[in-house]
Scaffold this motif. Structure first.
Motif, short mmCIF file in Angstrom:
data_model
loop_
_atom_site.label_atom_id
_atom_site.label_comp_id
_atom_site.label_asym_id
_atom_site.label_seq_id
_atom_site.Cartn_x
_atom_site.Cartn_y
_atom_site.Cartn_z
N GLY A 110 21.56 -2.50 2.72
CA GLY A 110 21.18 -3.83 3.20
C GLY A 110 19.70 -4.12 3.17
O GLY A 110 19.19 -4.83 4.05
N LEU A 111 19.00 -3.59 2.18
CA LEU A 111 17.55 -3.85 2.11
C LEU A 111 17.13 -3.97 0.64
O LEU A 111 17.67 -3.29 -0.23
N VAL A 113 9.95 2.43 2.49
CA VAL A 113 11.12 1.70 2.97
C VAL A 113 10.93 1.28 4.43
O VAL A 113 11.27 0.15 4.83
N GLN A 114 10.36 2.19 5.22
CA GLN A 114 10.11 1.86 6.63
C GLN A 114 9.17 0.66 6.75
O GLN A 114 9.37 -0.22 7.58
N ASP A 116 0.80 -1.22 0.00
CA ASP A 116 0.00 0.00 0.00
C ASP A 116 0.84 1.28 0.00
O ASP A 116 0.32 2.37 -0.17
N THR A 117 2.15 1.12 0.21
CA THR A 117 3.00 2.32 0.27
C THR A 117 3.80 2.54 -1.02
O THR A 117 4.70 3.38 -1.06
N PHE A 130 10.39 -6.79 7.66
CA PHE A 130 11.55 -7.67 7.76
C PHE A 130 11.88 -7.96 9.23
O PHE A 130 12.31 -9.06 9.57
N GLU A 131 11.63 -6.98 10.10
CA GLU A 131 11.81 -7.20 11.55
C GLU A 131 10.88 -8.33 12.01
O GLU A 131 11.28 -9.20 12.78
N SER A 132 9.62 -8.30 11.55
CA SER A 132 8.67 -9.37 11.90
C SER A 132 9.19 -10.71 11.38
O SER A 132 9.06 -11.73 12.07
#
Ligand code: APR
Length: 320
Positions: free
Chosen positions: A267-268, A301-302, A177-178, A308-310
């Motif tokens: 790194g993303l 990006v956030q 959605d972003t 990715f943290e999840s």
């Protein structure tokens, strides 16, 4: 020598990919699925159409990873698709497990292939695939931007009554959605979208509606289909990437690519324009964004970082 493309996942997108690749005679095709009969049945069905369509690509179905060895390209659609009401992110846990198996299969059997990932949630799954498989980042890329851009172009062409081949555009950011449609890099029949708004050829409100419909383009189709998600446009988008690699076309295409400092991100995997040629992702292009686009890109990006943290919480192996 004939090229070889292996498709991991023989579902809706996998089957459509196989058919498109055969019709274009881009390569011989290996259709792999854990559901063995599905891969074999679809491969046989498509192969039997060669008598009518006249193509000269071989197609086999398999559930044996050894059959993918020495593939030039591997396209991954293994996973579960969305059901109505689900977001792409809801697929995370189950598709992470599947992608871990797929990464192992590729690493063991065809580690030098150019790998295109389509499985959702795209940006995080492609990142996990790279971490699990340890293949070079220039050889692992995600398909999202071409599809999002194609949807955006289609809606614009319908609204502005301009043939779609007279529209060029770039939709960047995460596949969700972003996502970020760019106004100055969207050119309709020689004029930028920003200019068209200024000239009142399209109202800001109408444009907002189109952007919103693009962001929710996948969900709109899920709602209609009820039992699956989009597959024709995603498959066509994956084929464009494979073709640019196999034929060394060096096309600039918006893809989920690994950023190593570009756009101040390290790194993303995020959706940006890249050049795809015989060496895989040969270049990440840093295009100029206006302030609003920069902000929206940051938000996108956030969102990818958070997801990715999840993923890391689900599988600590991703922190290695
Ligand atoms: N290895 C290989 N194939 C697998 C595995 C696995 N471990 N697990 C599941 N599959 C196969 C399923 O058997 C199925 O045939 O993946 C296929 C997925 O096909 P569909 O369910 O038809 O889904 P599709 O519409 O092709 O979408 C696949 O791409 O766009 C994304 O969100 C979508 O994540 C989804 C993926």
């Amino acid at each position: 020598m004939k090229k070889k493309i292996s498709l991991i996942g023989a579902g809706q997108i996998g089957g459509t990919l196989a058919h498109l690749i055969a019709l274009k005679e881009l390569a011989d095709v290996v259709l792999f699925d854990v559901a063995e009969g599905l891969a074999k049945g679809k491969a046989l069905d498509i192969a039997q159409s060669s008598g009518v369509s006249g193509f000269n690509s071989s197609i086999i179905g398999t559930n044996n990873y050894e059959d993918i060895k020495n593939s030039d390209v591997i396209i991954i659609t293994a996973g579960v698709p969305r059901k109505p009401g689900m977001s792409r992110d809801d697929l995370l846990g189950i598709n992470l497990k599947i992608i871990k198996q797929v990464a192992e299969g590729i690493k063991t059997n065809s580690p030098n292939s150019f790998v295109i990932c389509i499985t959702n949630p795209l940006d995080v799954i492609v990142m996990a695939l790279q971490k699990y498989s340890k293949l070079s980042t220039s050889n692992i890329v995600g398909m999202a931007g071409i599809l999002d851009t194609s949807r955006f172009k289609y809606f614009l062409s319908q609204e502005l009554k301009v043939p779609i081949n007279k529209i060029n555009s770039l939709v960047l950011g995460g596949h969700g959605d972003t996502m970020v449609p760019t106004f100055n890099h969207t050119i309709v029949d020689g004029k930028s979208l920003s200019q068209l708004v200024k000239d009142k050829k399209i109202s800001a409100e109408k444009l907002d509606t189109i952007i919103d419909r693009t962001r929710k383009g996948g969900a709109e189709i899920v709602k209609f289909l009820k039992t699956g998600s989009a597959f024709y446009a995603p498959a066509a988008s994956g084929v464009e990437m494979a073709e640019s690699y196999i034929k060394n076309l060096k096309k600039t295409l918006p893809c989920a690519a690994y950023l190593n400092g570009e756009y101040n991100i390290k790194g993303l995997y995020v959706g940006v324009p890249v050049v795809i040629g015989k060496n895989g992702v040969e270049k990440v292009l840093e295009i100029e964004l206006n302030e609003e686009e920069k902000n929206n890109f940051k938000i996108s990006v956030q969102a990818v970082e958070e997801l990715f943290e999840s993923a890391r919480k689900i599988d600590p192996d991703l922190s290695n």
